[in-house]
Write a protein that holds these residues in place. Structure first.
Motif, PDB file in Angstrom:
ATOM      1  N   LYS A  64       0.831  -1.202   0.000  1.00  0.00           N
ATOM      2  CA  LYS A  64       0.000   0.000   0.000  1.00  0.00           C
ATOM      3  C   LYS A  64       0.868   1.255   0.000  1.00  0.00           C
ATOM      4  N   PRO A  65       0.411   2.333  -0.631  1.00  0.00           N
ATOM      5  CA  PRO A  65       1.182   3.577  -0.605  1.00  0.00           C
ATOM      6  C   PRO A  65       1.419   4.058   0.822  1.00  0.00           C
ATOM      7  N   ALA A  66       2.640   4.447   1.119  1.00  0.00           N
ATOM      8  CA  ALA A  66       2.975   4.915   2.464  1.00  0.00           C
ATOM      9  C   ALA A  66       2.682   6.406   2.577  1.00  0.00           C
ATOM     10  N   THR A  67       1.758   6.751   3.452  1.00  0.00           N
ATOM     11  CA  THR A  67       1.408   8.150   3.677  1.00  0.00           C
ATOM     12  C   THR A  67       1.998   8.680   4.985  1.00  0.00           C
ATOM     13  N   GLY A  68       2.799   7.854   5.647  1.00  0.00           N
ATOM     14  CA  GLY A  68       3.527   8.205   6.855  1.00  0.00           C
ATOM     15  C   GLY A  68       4.636   7.188   7.005  1.00  0.00           C
ATOM     16  N   ILE A  69       5.381   7.245   8.088  1.00  0.00           N
ATOM     17  CA  ILE A  69       6.462   6.277   8.285  1.00  0.00           C
ATOM     18  C   ILE A  69       5.965   5.027   8.993  1.00  0.00           C
ATOM     19  N   VAL A  70       4.917   5.144   9.811  1.00  0.00           N
ATOM     20  CA  VAL A  70       4.365   4.002  10.549  1.00  0.00           C
ATOM     21  C   VAL A  70       3.241   3.380   9.727  1.00  0.00           C
ATOM     22  N   SER A  71       3.277   2.074   9.577  1.00  0.00           N
ATOM     23  CA  SER A  71       2.342   1.393   8.690  1.00  0.00           C
ATOM     24  C   SER A  71       0.986   1.133   9.343  1.00  0.00           C
ATOM     25  N   TYR A  72       0.069   0.672   8.545  1.00  0.00           N
ATOM     26  CA  TYR A  72      -1.210   0.190   9.049  1.00  0.00           C
ATOM     27  C   TYR A  72      -0.985  -1.053   9.905  1.00  0.00           C
ATOM     28  N   LEU A  73      -1.990  -1.389  10.722  1.00  0.00           N
ATOM     29  CA  LEU A  73      -2.033  -2.556  11.606  1.00  0.00           C
ATOM     30  C   LEU A  73      -1.174  -2.424  12.855  1.00  0.00           C
ATOM     31  N   VAL A  74      -0.307  -1.401  12.915  1.00  0.00           N
ATOM     32  CA  VAL A  74       0.435  -1.144  14.150  1.00  0.00           C
ATOM     33  C   VAL A  74      -0.546  -0.573  15.168  1.00  0.00           C
ATOM     34  N   PRO A  75      -0.602  -1.126  16.381  1.00  0.00           N
ATOM     35  CA  PRO A  75      -1.614  -0.685  17.352  1.00  0.00           C
ATOM     36  C   PRO A  75      -1.595   0.816  17.613  1.00  0.00           C
ATOM     37  N   GLY A  76      -2.782   1.387  17.735  1.00  0.00           N
ATOM     38  CA  GLY A  76      -2.932   2.799  18.080  1.00  0.00           C
ATOM     39  C   GLY A  76      -3.405   2.951  19.508  1.00  0.00           C
ATOM     40  N   ALA A  77      -3.839   4.162  19.855  1.00  0.00           N
ATOM     41  CA  ALA A  77      -4.305   4.416  21.220  1.00  0.00           C
ATOM     42  C   ALA A  77      -5.673   3.799  21.461  1.00  0.00           C
ATOM     43  N   ALA A  78      -6.484   3.767  20.428  1.00  0.00           N
ATOM     44  CA  ALA A  78      -7.840   3.218  20.549  1.00  0.00           C
ATOM     45  C   ALA A  78      -7.877   1.802  19.992  1.00  0.00           C
ATOM     46  N   ASP A  79      -8.642   0.938  20.635  1.00  0.00           N
ATOM     47  CA  ASP A  79      -8.750  -0.447  20.189  1.00  0.00           C
ATOM     48  C   ASP A  79      -9.340  -0.541  18.784  1.00  0.00           C
ATOM     49  N   SER A  80     -10.157   0.443  18.425  1.00  0.00           N
ATOM     50  CA  SER A  80     -10.881   0.380  17.157  1.00  0.00           C
ATOM     51  C   SER A  80     -10.059   0.896  15.973  1.00  0.00           C
ATOM     52  N   GLN A  81      -8.895   1.523  16.237  1.00  0.00           N
ATOM     53  CA  GLN A  81      -8.102   2.100  15.154  1.00  0.00           C
ATOM     54  C   GLN A  81      -6.625   1.768  15.323  1.00  0.00           C
ATOM     55  N   ASP A  82      -5.925   1.649  14.200  1.00  0.00           N
ATOM     56  CA  ASP A  82      -4.485   1.462  14.283  1.00  0.00           C
ATOM     57  C   ASP A  82      -3.795   2.828  14.269  1.00  0.00           C
ATOM     58  N   PHE A  83      -2.482   2.804  14.460  1.00  0.00           N
ATOM     59  CA  PHE A  83      -1.702   4.034  14.582  1.00  0.00           C
ATOM     60  C   PHE A  83      -1.810   4.895  13.331  1.00  0.00           C
ATOM     61  N   ARG A  84      -1.752   4.265  12.149  1.00  0.00           N
ATOM     62  CA  ARG A  84      -1.784   5.029  10.904  1.00  0.00           C
ATOM     63  C   ARG A  84      -3.139   5.689  10.697  1.00  0.00           C
ATOM     64  N   THR A  85      -4.199   4.957  10.964  1.00  0.00           N
ATOM     65  CA  THR A  85      -5.542   5.521  10.803  1.00  0.00           C
ATOM     66  C   THR A  85      -5.743   6.688  11.747  1.00  0.00           C
ATOM     67  N   GLU A  86      -5.277   6.539  12.980  1.00  0.00           N
ATOM     68  CA  GLU A  86      -5.386   7.632  13.957  1.00  0.00           C
ATOM     69  C   GLU A  86      -4.598   8.859  13.503  1.00  0.00           C
ATOM     70  N   GLY A  87      -3.389   8.631  13.036  1.00  0.00           N
ATOM     71  CA  GLY A  87      -2.507   9.746  12.689  1.00  0.00           C
ATOM     72  C   GLY A  87      -2.841  10.407  11.364  1.00  0.00           C
ATOM     73  N   GLY A  88      -3.590   9.712  10.511  1.00  0.00           N
ATOM     74  CA  GLY A  88      -3.950  10.283   9.222  1.00  0.00           C
ATOM     75  C   GLY A  88      -2.802  10.241   8.227  1.00  0.00           C
ATOM     76  N   ALA A  89      -3.043  10.841   7.079  1.00  0.00           N
ATOM     77  CA  ALA A  89      -2.071  10.819   5.983  1.00  0.00           C
ATOM     78  C   ALA A  89      -1.248  12.105   5.968  1.00  0.00           C
ATOM     79  N   PHE A  90       0.061  11.960   5.978  1.00  0.00           N
ATOM     80  CA  PHE A  90       0.957  13.106   5.842  1.00  0.00           C
ATOM     81  C   PHE A  90       1.294  13.377   4.383  1.00  0.00           C
ATOM     82  N   LEU A  91       1.157  12.352   3.557  1.00  0.00           N
ATOM     83  CA  LEU A  91       1.573  12.461   2.164  1.00  0.00           C
ATOM     84  C   LEU A  91       0.445  12.044   1.234  1.00  0.00           C
TER      85      LEU A  91
END
Length: 535
Positions: free
Chosen positions: A327-354
């Protein structure tokens, strides 16, 4: 396309098949995996590449290990206690632990291994992973004595770790293969070569090293370790890791039944194999990116780095070029890496930088502001990359995008894998391609590469605000607050852009129907300890 490529390599393919034919002894349960490259090292204290990590994961065992659900489970330690303040961890070893040579394995060996990891003379790229141990960082910086480090082995079965600060990822780190016991009676005699020879690489995992033939066309042979504490659940007698760099040759050997498992598949035919179900694509917690050497002008200017980043059309790379499930990388941290919320991963929480596609207008504007309108007067620079499957095709695509969008000519430099690792670590590059698969499933594991004192920070970039956020994340036990610190750190990284994210990784694989229970973790490690052969 596949037919013409195979004809081109038919002599090599037939040679490989002939080499494999008849090697297995009658009745020997053997699985063959194409490692693809000859590891630079399989010393668990010095290795930092995935190829060496795969070998280490199968020949060494820590206090705990990752199970096939990727959860932490007991290994050499059958149980452990944690003090109420979270600063003292006491691990209780199993009865009758042994090394592969039959010697007794004790808590002192774990203490020796952990001390060797953080010893500055070892120069381990993972030394900082142990800095949560009390006084470990001071010891590494020659500001404390060995006896001040928070490690003790009061008896043969008890290993105590006193922490500098509470570590929310303690067991994840303990499952990482660099936290292994050590036979200092062997290592001390040959610190840089003990892990290269079967007679001195004494291990404690499911398998042990029997042979290592170096170079392309070489192989690493592992035998079942009958002294392993869980040996009764190891179902195969031998693992053979072959080194076939050319993916077409490896695929031909797989189709001929001479290799059981491959995870590097020819890029041009992978989409067809995925479509038929012959190959499968699995997500990985990792990112492919390009490092800028910020000590080489003009990459000392963040505007230039961002211009090069925005000039890339990531969707073309992922959907038209690679077509492998990445998948296109829109940040340095990938999808599926745990985020703060159980319902979202780190990338989804942080949004797209690129953006997924190139931002041509902004890329040109930034390069012009930096003093190079339409690429005029831009100095001669090079992109360095290793000899790996599809690397030429990707490098050429990037070269064309930078030429078309920015008007700059970038030279391409290809190096053999071991040479490449050394030259990039030494800072001998302008730009260099890399991929990082997380060692533990946490965003800090890739972000900490960019700390100013990280031995794996090849970019030369340093930012005190970033370092402070990473320090706060290390000390924070409130999970949500900790993840928020990491989000703020990533924002700084994406603003300064010492590395250019390309795409989030996935792993394509093909397995023979004769094998089962081989486990590929999302962090890239392949475990064969419960693999079986179906007759």
């Amino acid at each position: 396309m596949f037919m013409s490529v195979c004809i081109k390599y038919i002599k090599i393919c037939l040679a490989v098949i002939l080499i494999f034919a008849g090697i297995s002894s009658a009745g020997t349960r053997e699985i063959v995996y194409n490692l693809g490259v000859d590891p630079r090292t399989i010393d668990p204290f010095l290795n930092y590449a995935l190829d060496g990590g795969i070998v280490d994961a199968n020949i060494f065992d820590g206090l705990v290990r990752r199970g096939f659900n990727d959860k932490i489970e007991p290994a050499c330690a059958e149980s452990w206690d944690v003090s109420p303040d979270g600063l003292t961890w006491t691990f209780y070893l199993r009865d009758n632990l042994k090394w592969s040579d039959g010697e007794k394995l004790t808590a002192q060996h774990f203490k020796d291994g952990f001390m060797y990891l953080i010893n500055p003379e070892t120069a381990s790229p993972y030394a900082s992973y142990g800095f949560f141990i009390k006084n470990a960082e001071k010891f590494y910086k020659n500001q404390a004595k060995s006896e001040d480090v928070g490690l003790s082995a009061p008896d043969e079965k008890t290993f105590i770790i006193n922490l500098e600060y509470k570590n929310p990822l303690m067991l994840d780190y303990m499952a990482f293969q660099t936290f292994t016991p050590a036979r200092m009676d062997i290592i001390s005699k040959n610190p840089r070569g003990w892990a290269a020879k079967p007679e001195t690489l004494i291990s404690n995992g499911a398998f042990t090293l029997s042979k290592w033939k170096h170079g392309s066309g070489g192989e690493i042979i592992l035998l079942k370790n009958n002294n392993y504490w869980d040996a009764e659940n190891v179902k195969i007698d031998r693992l053979r890791f072959v080194v076939i760099a050319d993916t077409n040759t490896a695929l031909a050997a797989f189709k001929a039944g001479k290799i059981d498992y491959i995870s590097s598949i020819p890029t041009r035919i992978l989409p067809a194999l995925l479509k038929t179900g012959e190959a499968k694509s699995l997500p990985e917690l990792g990112t492919s990116y390009i490092d800028f050497n910020v000590n080489h002008k003009p990459f000392d200017d963040s505007r230039v780095r961002l211009a090069f980043t925005l000039a890339i059309n990531r969707s073309i790379i992922t959907d038209k070029l690679l077509k492998s499930g990445v998948k296109p990388a829109t940040g340095i941290v990938s999808y599926l890496v745990p985020g703060a919320a159980d319902s979202q991963d780190f990338r989804t929480e942080g949004g797209a930088f690129l953006p997924v596609s190139a931002d041509i207008e902004q890329a040109r504007k930034l390069l012009s502001e930096a003093g190079y309108p339409n690429g005029v007067n831009f100095p001669e620079m090079s992109l360095k990359y290793s000899s790996s499957p599809g690397s030429n095709m990707l490098a050429e695509a990037l070269q064309n995008m930078w030429k078309e969008v920015l008007g700059v000519n970038i030279n391409l430099l290809n190096e053999e894998w071991k040479v490449y690792l050394k030259s990039t670590q030494d800072g001998n590059f302008d730009m260099s391609t890399h991929s990082w698969i997380l060692d533990i499933p946490d965003a800090s594991n890739i972000l900490e590469l960019y700390k100013s004192d990280s031995p794996q920070n090849n970019t030369g970039w340093a930012n005190s605000e970033f370092d402070e956020l990473m320090r706060k994340a290390d000390l924070e036990m409130d999970y949500s607050k900790r993840i928020n610190y990491l989000h703020e750190a990533e924002k700084i990284l994406m603003r300064e852009m010492p590395s250019l994210p390309l795409y989030f990784l996935s792993m394509a694989e093909m397995k023979s129907e004769r094998v089962k229970n081989i486990y590929r973790s999302p962090i890239g490690i392949i475990l064969f300890r419960t693999a079986e052969i179906i007759e």
